[in-house]
Structures are given as C-alpha cells and as structure tokens.
Design a protein around this motif. Structure first.
Motif, PDB file in Angstrom:
ATOM      1  N   ALA A  18      27.517 -45.820  52.752  1.00  0.00           N
ATOM      2  CA  ALA A  18      28.223 -47.083  52.975  1.00  0.00           C
ATOM      3  C   ALA A  18      27.268 -48.269  52.866  1.00  0.00           C
ATOM      4  O   ALA A  18      27.624 -49.322  52.321  1.00  0.00           O
ATOM      5  N   LEU A  19      26.061 -48.100  53.371  1.00  0.00           N
ATOM      6  CA  LEU A  19      25.056 -49.155  53.274  1.00  0.00           C
ATOM      7  C   LEU A  19      24.713 -49.442  51.817  1.00  0.00           C
ATOM      8  O   LEU A  19      24.593 -50.605  51.410  1.00  0.00           O
ATOM      9  N   ALA A  20      24.587 -48.386  51.033  1.00  0.00           N
ATOM     10  CA  ALA A  20      24.268 -48.565  49.611  1.00  0.00           C
ATOM     11  C   ALA A  20      25.438 -49.173  48.849  1.00  0.00           C
ATOM     12  O   ALA A  20      25.244 -49.878  47.851  1.00  0.00           O
ATOM     13  N   ALA A  21      26.679 -48.908  49.313  1.00  0.00           N
ATOM     14  CA  ALA A  21      27.858 -49.423  48.619  1.00  0.00           C
ATOM     15  C   ALA A  21      28.129 -50.890  48.932  1.00  0.00           C
ATOM     16  O   ALA A  21      28.832 -51.557  48.154  1.00  0.00           O
ATOM     17  N   THR A  22      27.570 -51.395  50.025  1.00  0.00           N
ATOM     18  CA  THR A  22      27.851 -52.771  50.443  1.00  0.00           C
ATOM     19  C   THR A  22      27.476 -53.805  49.379  1.00  0.00           C
ATOM     20  O   THR A  22      28.290 -54.679  49.048  1.00  0.00           O
ATOM     21  N   PRO A  23      26.255 -53.760  48.819  1.00  0.00           N
ATOM     22  CA  PRO A  23      25.931 -54.758  47.784  1.00  0.00           C
ATOM     23  C   PRO A  23      26.813 -54.645  46.537  1.00  0.00           C
ATOM     24  O   PRO A  23      27.077 -55.649  45.870  1.00  0.00           O
ATOM     25  N   VAL A  24      27.275 -53.439  46.242  1.00  0.00           N
ATOM     26  CA  VAL A  24      28.170 -53.265  45.091  1.00  0.00           C
ATOM     27  C   VAL A  24      29.488 -53.996  45.348  1.00  0.00           C
ATOM     28  O   VAL A  24      29.994 -54.722  44.483  1.00  0.00           O
ATOM     29  N   TYR A  25      30.022 -53.832  46.549  1.00  0.00           N
ATOM     30  CA  TYR A  25      31.274 -54.490  46.903  1.00  0.00           C
ATOM     31  C   TYR A  25      31.117 -56.011  46.898  1.00  0.00           C
ATOM     32  O   TYR A  25      31.971 -56.735  46.374  1.00  0.00           O
ATOM     33  N   LEU A  26      30.014 -56.483  47.469  1.00  0.00           N
ATOM     34  CA  LEU A  26      29.780 -57.929  47.517  1.00  0.00           C
ATOM     35  C   LEU A  26      29.604 -58.516  46.120  1.00  0.00           C
ATOM     36  O   LEU A  26      30.108 -59.610  45.820  1.00  0.00           O
ATOM     37  N   LEU A  27      28.902 -57.783  45.265  1.00  0.00           N
ATOM     38  CA  LEU A  27      28.661 -58.274  43.908  1.00  0.00           C
ATOM     39  C   LEU A  27      29.947 -58.334  43.096  1.00  0.00           C
ATOM     40  O   LEU A  27      30.213 -59.322  42.414  1.00  0.00           O
ATOM     41  N   LYS A  28      30.754 -57.280  43.176  1.00  0.00           N
ATOM     42  CA  LYS A  28      31.987 -57.274  42.378  1.00  0.00           C
ATOM     43  C   LYS A  28      33.007 -58.277  42.924  1.00  0.00           C
ATOM     44  O   LYS A  28      33.881 -58.725  42.183  1.00  0.00           O
ATOM     45  N   SER A  29      32.886 -58.621  44.218  1.00  0.00           N
ATOM     46  CA  SER A  29      33.797 -59.597  44.806  1.00  0.00           C
ATOM     47  C   SER A  29      33.435 -61.026  44.417  1.00  0.00           C
ATOM     48  O   SER A  29      34.294 -61.914  44.413  1.00  0.00           O
ATOM     49  N   ASP A  55      34.910 -53.398  34.462  1.00  0.00           N
ATOM     50  CA  ASP A  55      35.166 -52.208  35.268  1.00  0.00           C
ATOM     51  C   ASP A  55      34.074 -51.158  35.085  1.00  0.00           C
ATOM     52  O   ASP A  55      33.613 -50.541  36.046  1.00  0.00           O
ATOM     53  N   VAL A  56      33.658 -50.965  33.851  1.00  0.00           N
ATOM     54  CA  VAL A  56      32.613 -49.976  33.572  1.00  0.00           C
ATOM     55  C   VAL A  56      31.316 -50.364  34.260  1.00  0.00           C
ATOM     56  O   VAL A  56      30.641 -49.518  34.860  1.00  0.00           O
ATOM     57  N   LEU A  57      30.967 -51.638  34.210  1.00  0.00           N
ATOM     58  CA  LEU A  57      29.721 -52.097  34.811  1.00  0.00           C
ATOM     59  C   LEU A  57      29.734 -51.897  36.322  1.00  0.00           C
ATOM     60  O   LEU A  57      28.716 -51.504  36.913  1.00  0.00           O
ATOM     61  N   VAL A  58      30.866 -52.129  36.958  1.00  0.00           N
ATOM     62  CA  VAL A  58      30.964 -51.930  38.409  1.00  0.00           C
ATOM     63  C   VAL A  58      30.718 -50.468  38.764  1.00  0.00           C
ATOM     64  O   VAL A  58      29.948 -50.150  39.681  1.00  0.00           O
ATOM     65  N   LEU A  59      31.355 -49.561  38.039  1.00  0.00           N
ATOM     66  CA  LEU A  59      31.192 -48.133  38.338  1.00  0.00           C
ATOM     67  C   LEU A  59      29.775 -47.650  38.047  1.00  0.00           C
ATOM     68  O   LEU A  59      29.204 -46.855  38.801  1.00  0.00           O
ATOM     69  N   VAL A  60      29.199 -48.138  36.958  1.00  0.00           N
ATOM     70  CA  VAL A  60      27.825 -47.754  36.631  1.00  0.00           C
ATOM     71  C   VAL A  60      26.861 -48.284  37.678  1.00  0.00           C
ATOM     72  O   VAL A  60      25.955 -47.566  38.144  1.00  0.00           O
ATOM     73  N   PHE A  61      27.038 -49.535  38.090  1.00  0.00           N
ATOM     74  CA  PHE A  61      26.185 -50.127  39.119  1.00  0.00           C
ATOM     75  C   PHE A  61      26.333 -49.363  40.435  1.00  0.00           C
ATOM     76  O   PHE A  61      25.343 -49.104  41.125  1.00  0.00           O
ATOM     77  N   ALA A  62      27.560 -48.982  40.764  1.00  0.00           N
ATOM     78  CA  ALA A  62      27.794 -48.203  41.983  1.00  0.00           C
ATOM     79  C   ALA A  62      27.081 -46.856  41.923  1.00  0.00           C
ATOM     80  O   ALA A  62      26.466 -46.406  42.899  1.00  0.00           O
ATOM     81  N   ALA A  63      27.172 -46.207  40.777  1.00  0.00           N
ATOM     82  CA  ALA A  63      26.529 -44.902  40.633  1.00  0.00           C
ATOM     83  C   ALA A  63      25.015 -44.998  40.780  1.00  0.00           C
ATOM     84  O   ALA A  63      24.391 -44.194  41.493  1.00  0.00           O
ATOM     85  N   PHE A  64      24.413 -45.981  40.140  1.00  0.00           N
ATOM     86  CA  PHE A  64      22.961 -46.112  40.199  1.00  0.00           C
ATOM     87  C   PHE A  64      22.483 -46.637  41.546  1.00  0.00           C
ATOM     88  O   PHE A  64      21.313 -46.446  41.919  1.00  0.00           O
ATOM     89  N   THR A  65      23.368 -47.272  42.291  1.00  0.00           N
ATOM     90  CA  THR A  65      22.986 -47.798  43.607  1.00  0.00           C
ATOM     91  C   THR A  65      23.180 -46.779  44.713  1.00  0.00           C
ATOM     92  O   THR A  65      22.335 -46.647  45.626  1.00  0.00           O
ATOM     93  N   ILE A  66      24.291 -46.029  44.673  1.00  0.00           N
ATOM     94  CA  ILE A  66      24.648 -45.141  45.775  1.00  0.00           C
ATOM     95  C   ILE A  66      24.019 -43.764  45.653  1.00  0.00           C
ATOM     96  O   ILE A  66      23.463 -43.231  46.618  1.00  0.00           O
ATOM     97  N   VAL A  67      24.081 -43.151  44.463  1.00  0.00           N
ATOM     98  CA  VAL A  67      23.621 -41.775  44.312  1.00  0.00           C
ATOM     99  C   VAL A  67      22.144 -41.582  44.664  1.00  0.00           C
ATOM    100  O   VAL A  67      21.782 -40.629  45.354  1.00  0.00           O
ATOM    101  N   PRO A  68      21.226 -42.456  44.200  1.00  0.00           N
ATOM    102  CA  PRO A  68      19.810 -42.219  44.529  1.00  0.00           C
ATOM    103  C   PRO A  68      19.509 -42.230  46.020  1.00  0.00           C
ATOM    104  O   PRO A  68      18.533 -41.618  46.470  1.00  0.00           O
ATOM    105  N   LEU A  69      20.314 -42.943  46.810  1.00  0.00           N
ATOM    106  CA  LEU A  69      20.059 -43.002  48.242  1.00  0.00           C
ATOM    107  C   LEU A  69      20.620 -41.797  48.961  1.00  0.00           C
ATOM    108  O   LEU A  69      20.247 -41.525  50.084  1.00  0.00           O
TER     109      LEU A  69
END
Length: 360
Positions: free
Chosen positions: A329-340, A346-360
C-alpha cells in the motif's frame, strides 16, 4: 428451454448463449479432481503444472476470442475448445501413469469413499453457489446492462489459482505429517507457504487495485469503466487468498468440516450482501463478498485449529500478511497520487505501478 428470462428491471436476459458452453462443464469435471490423483501418485510438481496450465488455459480461452473481436458465443466456444485439450491431456497422462499396471484389490471400501467424497461434492456445489451470489443479486435487482458491467468487474485474474496450486503441491507432505501426529509442523509449513505466496499475490493484487480503471478500459473498453470499483473489491479479496485454507483440513480427512465451512460462507455472504445490494446498489454485492471473506477465513482457521490440534492464534500468519499489505500500500500511494494529478495513459499507469510496487 426459454431463450431469455426477465431480470429485476424488466429487461430480457438472453440465455441462448448457454448452448455454446454446455459441453465445457462435462469436459472440465474431471479436471477438478485430477490434481488430487497426481498428488496421490506422488507427483506434486505435475499437479502444480496442471493447475497453472488450467488457469492460463481458461483465461486464454475466454480472453483470446474477445481480443480477436468475437462475441459471447465465441468466448464460450473458446472455453469448450480448451476443455477438449484439457480432457485429452488428462487421458494421456493417466494412461502413462498406469501403463502396465495389473488390477489390484482396493483397500478402501465404497462406504468409506462415499463418506469422504460426498461432503466434498456438496462443498463444491455450495462454493459454486457462493461464488455467484453477488451476480445473482445484480441479475435480479438491476438491468441487464448493469449485470453485464458487473460480470466484467467480477472477472478474476488467474493469480487466484496460486494459493490452490500451493495446496496441491504440499498436500502429500501435509498428509504424511498428519499421519505422524506432527500437527505443529503442518501449520508451520502452511504458514510459511502462505507468507511466501503473499509476496507474489499481494503486490500483483495491489497493482490492479490502484489501476482498476485503467485495466478495465484496456481489457474491456471504456464502456465498462463503471465496473472498476467491483474489480478493485474482487482484487482486495484476491489479496487475502494467499493460503489454501481447505488443504490442511482435507489432509486430516475431515471433509465434513469443509462442508460446514462452505455452508457458513454462503450464509454469511447472503446475510451481508443482500442488505448492501439493497442500500448501496451496484457496488453493494461486491462489497458484501469482500466483507464476508473475513468471517469465512476466521471459521476456516478455527477448523484448521481443531483438525490438527494447534491454537487458533497459530494458524493464519495475520501479522506477517499485514506487513506485506502495508508495504504494498505504501508503494502504491505515489502511483495513485501521480495518476490523480496527471493525465497519464492507461498503459503507463499500470507499468508505473508494476515497477513501483513489485520490487518492494
């Protein structure tokens, strides 16, 4: 059989598409128990491989025809074609397993087999009904268009099969430990597997929770974007499906406990989902399904505690799972804020989410 029924809003719901799907349940019925056969023959890796093959095959059989521009009937036929491949695969594997084997005398009576298998059969029926409770509520209370949108949101990613595949892999080991009276070791192995599965399931689920709208638009077009909240709630439930809750109970041979748990799950889902459907409308049944999962897990853990003789608090590794969820959830927060705050594709949001959340 009638070609259509009337839903809660007075609209006709077409049923003729069912004729394209009627063969699939017949072909698929053996696949539900085939992993157990492989496990009994001490081939857990083959059971796990079959589980992955089945999950990917069902998803491909549904999505590929849709991606190629096909309609509902083509998606149903895609599942049926996969069912044929599945049946042929099982026949070939079974023939290889028992080639050259002589007929022997079974050391388990028919009565014993029925006493064990009958509750499992009823459990499967109850679980099937429970999985469709929220959709039936939408079908009877709302228009056909709302039902179509809800079905899209209720579509589950194959990641839900990971925990069940883990259960198939560990079943033989669970049975061996249970027979040795090592209930504590069973639970430790089960808890460890749940935490390891969490490291895969939780991040993937979080990606699609934060990117629910984007995924729905990409996979099903913008016409179904209203289903995004339903999809996010389903992914929330998926996030909690990190352990094969029935595997330990099944390893002890107490199939009656699985039936009790399934009935409780169905009843709790009804008790929670019906009022929410009547008060919240479209999102209510999905929220009810998510909320009903909490008492369901608690009861399964209670039965696990009873079946192997360990304290209830030693069953599900809640604290460890919550830590993984909090980190995701902590890793997903910047993704949510950025897309908001930005107009991203749509593709960029999902790719950014994957590269932000999965490594953590």
């Amino acid at each position: 059989m009638a070609a259509a029924v009337v839903d809660g809003a007075g609209d006709a719901v077409e049923l003729h598409y069912l004729k394209y799907l009627v063969l699939f349940p017949v072909l698929d019925v053996a696949a539900r128990v085939f992993p157990n056969l492989l496990i009994a023959e001490e081939r857990p890796r083959a059971a796990a491989t079959f589980g992955v093959f089945r999950a990917i095959g069902m998803a491909t059989g549904t999505l590929l025809p849709a991606a190629l521009g096909g309609g509902v009937e083509h998606m149903a036929m895609g599942l049926t074609v996969f069912g044929l491949f599945e049946a042929v695969y099982m026949i070939l594997v079974t023939a290889g397993l028992y080639r050259g084997c002589a007929r022997g005398q079974a050391d388990v009576g028919v009565g014993e087999m029925l006493a064990f298998a009958f509750p499992l059969g009823l459990t499967d029926i109850v679980n099937t009904l429970n999985a469709a409770v929220d959709r039936y509520l939408i079908l009877f209370l709302m228009a056909a268009t709302a039902f179509a949108e809800y079905r899209v949101g209720a579509w589950q990613l194959p990641v839900t099969a990971i925990a069940y595949t883990v259960g198939h892999v560990y079943m033989a080991r669970f049975v061996t430990l249970v027979r040795a009276g090592a209930g504590g070791d069973v639970i430790e192995l089960w808890r460890t597997a749940a935490l390891k599965t969490s490291l895969i399931v939780v991040p993937i689920s979080m990606i699609f929770i934060v990117g629910a709208e984007e995924f729905i638009r990409l996979a099903f077009t913008a016409d179904y974007v209203a289903a995004a909240p339903v999809f996010a709630l389903y992914m929330l439930v998926t996030m909690a499906r990190v352990a094969p809750f029935g595997a330990v109970i099944l390893a002890t041979g107490q199939s009656n406990l699985l039936l009790r748990a399934a009935v409780f799950t169905l009843l709790s889902n009804l008790v929670i989902s019906v009022p929410l459907a009547l008060t919240l409308g479209f999102v209510g049944p999905a929220l009810g399904t998510a909320l009903a999962f909490v008492p369901t897990v608690a009861l399964y853990c209670r039965y696990i505690s009873i079946s192997v003789g360990v304290p209830f608090t030693r069953t599900f590794p809640l604290l460890g799972w919550l830590k993984v969820v909090a980190l995701a959830a902590l890793a997903a927060t910047p993704v949510y804020l950025l897309k908001s705050s930005m107009d991203l594709s749509d593709v960029l949001v999902l790719v950014f989410a994957a590269f932000t959340i999965v490594p953590l």
